[in-house]
Design an enzyme around this catalytic site. Structure first.
Site, PDB file in Angstrom:
ATOM      1  N   CYS A  66       0.815  -1.219   0.000  1.00 47.89           N
ATOM      2  CA  CYS A  66       0.000   0.000   0.000  1.00 47.89           C
ATOM      3  C   CYS A  66       0.844   1.262   0.000  1.00 47.89           C
ATOM      4  CB  CYS A  66      -0.949   0.000   1.190  1.00 47.89           C
ATOM      5  SG  CYS A  66      -0.112   0.215   2.794  1.00 47.89           S
ATOM      6  N   HIS A 106      -0.773   1.818   7.127  1.00 49.12           N
ATOM      7  CA  HIS A 106      -1.567   1.728   5.900  1.00 49.12           C
ATOM      8  C   HIS A 106      -1.674   3.122   5.298  1.00 49.12           C
ATOM      9  CE1 HIS A 106      -4.147   0.153   2.900  1.00 49.12           C
ATOM     10  NE2 HIS A 106      -5.173   0.915   3.251  1.00 49.12           N
ATOM     11  N   ASP A 121      -8.610   3.911  -2.360  1.00 47.17           N
ATOM     12  CA  ASP A 121      -7.650   2.907  -1.891  1.00 47.17           C
ATOM     13  C   ASP A 121      -7.534   1.809  -2.936  1.00 47.17           C
ATOM     14  OD1 ASP A 121      -6.023   1.182  -0.520  1.00 47.17           O
ATOM     15  OD2 ASP A 121      -7.234   1.120   1.300  1.00 47.17           O
TER      16      ASP A 121
END
Length: 258
Positions: A66, A106, A121
């Site tokens: 991520c 994250h 995302d």
């Protein structure tokens, strides 16, 4: 970068990227670029910069985690005229009912459009909304399930991302919390995230190889010991050895061993 990103995911080179086109963009990104940690397990760690992200993902056609894939998408969105920022979140572990010991590792995108902030995302494993999710609690549905973001003050931020994955969840689950008031000031901060992911004892990504990618009818996930496919809601899982890992990594994800 704009040309390379569009070429990598198969998005038309000269099409104007509108907010309405983001659904298509996110789906193409999720089904093209794998979520994977091979560079960590092969000890090929590079400092996070715009140039290193472009080289890794758009030139060498690798995937990433991520803190690599969402910043690359953020840079692409900004280059195409969007008002966006990066923020860090804390992942919730549904199995242990606890927040990740790795903390704010994250990394996600907050995008402003028509006086509304949206979460974008493209890399939370396979738990992806595939659409911008407004921060007003509205439920967004996609081929991957239902998703929403709710305002909730906690030690970990001021909002939480929740999901109900298709074929997998019957109830809402917390994905992560994040703080809209603490945007990243520069890409340099991502190197702190990378350091935690690489070195922390509680990190999920420094122990075994993991590759996963969404497909139009499900998902595929490869680890050191298993290959799992979800197709139209049905799961198959097989045990594998290292030679089979290499073959499947190339066949399903286009990745060579590093």
């Amino acid at each position: 970068m704009n040309e390379l990103f569009r070429k990598r995911i198969g998005f038309p080179e000269h099409e104007k990227l509108t907010f309405e086109a983001l659904d298509n963009l996110l789906e193409k990104t999720a089904t093209t670029i794998p979520f994977e940690n091979l560079s960590i397990l092969s000890n090929q760690i590079r400092a996070i910069t715009k140039e290193s992200l472009i080289d890794k993902i758009l030139v060498k056609n690798e995937g990433g985690l991520c803190y690599q894939l969402n910043p690359l998408l953020y840079l692409f969105l900004v280059e195409n005229g969007f008002n966006a920022a990066l923020v860090r979140g804390v992942v919730y572990n549904e199995a242990t009912k606890d927040w990740s010991k790795t903390g704010r590792t994250h990394v996600v995108i907050l995008l402003q459009y028509e006086d509304q902030t949206h979460l974008v995302d493209t890399r939370f494993g396979g738990n992806l909304p595939l659409k911008p999710v407004p921060l007003n609690g509205e439920t967004i549905s996609s081929i991957n399930g239902e998703f929403r973001v709710k305002a909730l003050e906690s030690d970990h931020g001021d909002h939480i991302f929740e999901m109900k994955l298709k074929y997998k969840d019957t109830d809402w689950k917390i994905g992560y919390a994040f703080n809209t008031k603490r945007p990243l000031k520069s890409l340099y901060e991502l190197n702190e995230v990378q350091g935690i992911i690489v070195e922390h004892n509680e990190s999920r990504f420094n122990k075994i190889r993991l590759i996963t990618k969404l497909k139009c009818d499900g998902s595929v996930t490869l680890t050191d010991t298993s290959f799992t496919q979800w197709i139209d809601g049905k799961m198959t899982k097989e045990q594998i050895d290292n030679d089979t890992f290499k073959e499947l990594a190339k066949q399903h994800f286009g990745l060579q061993e590093r």
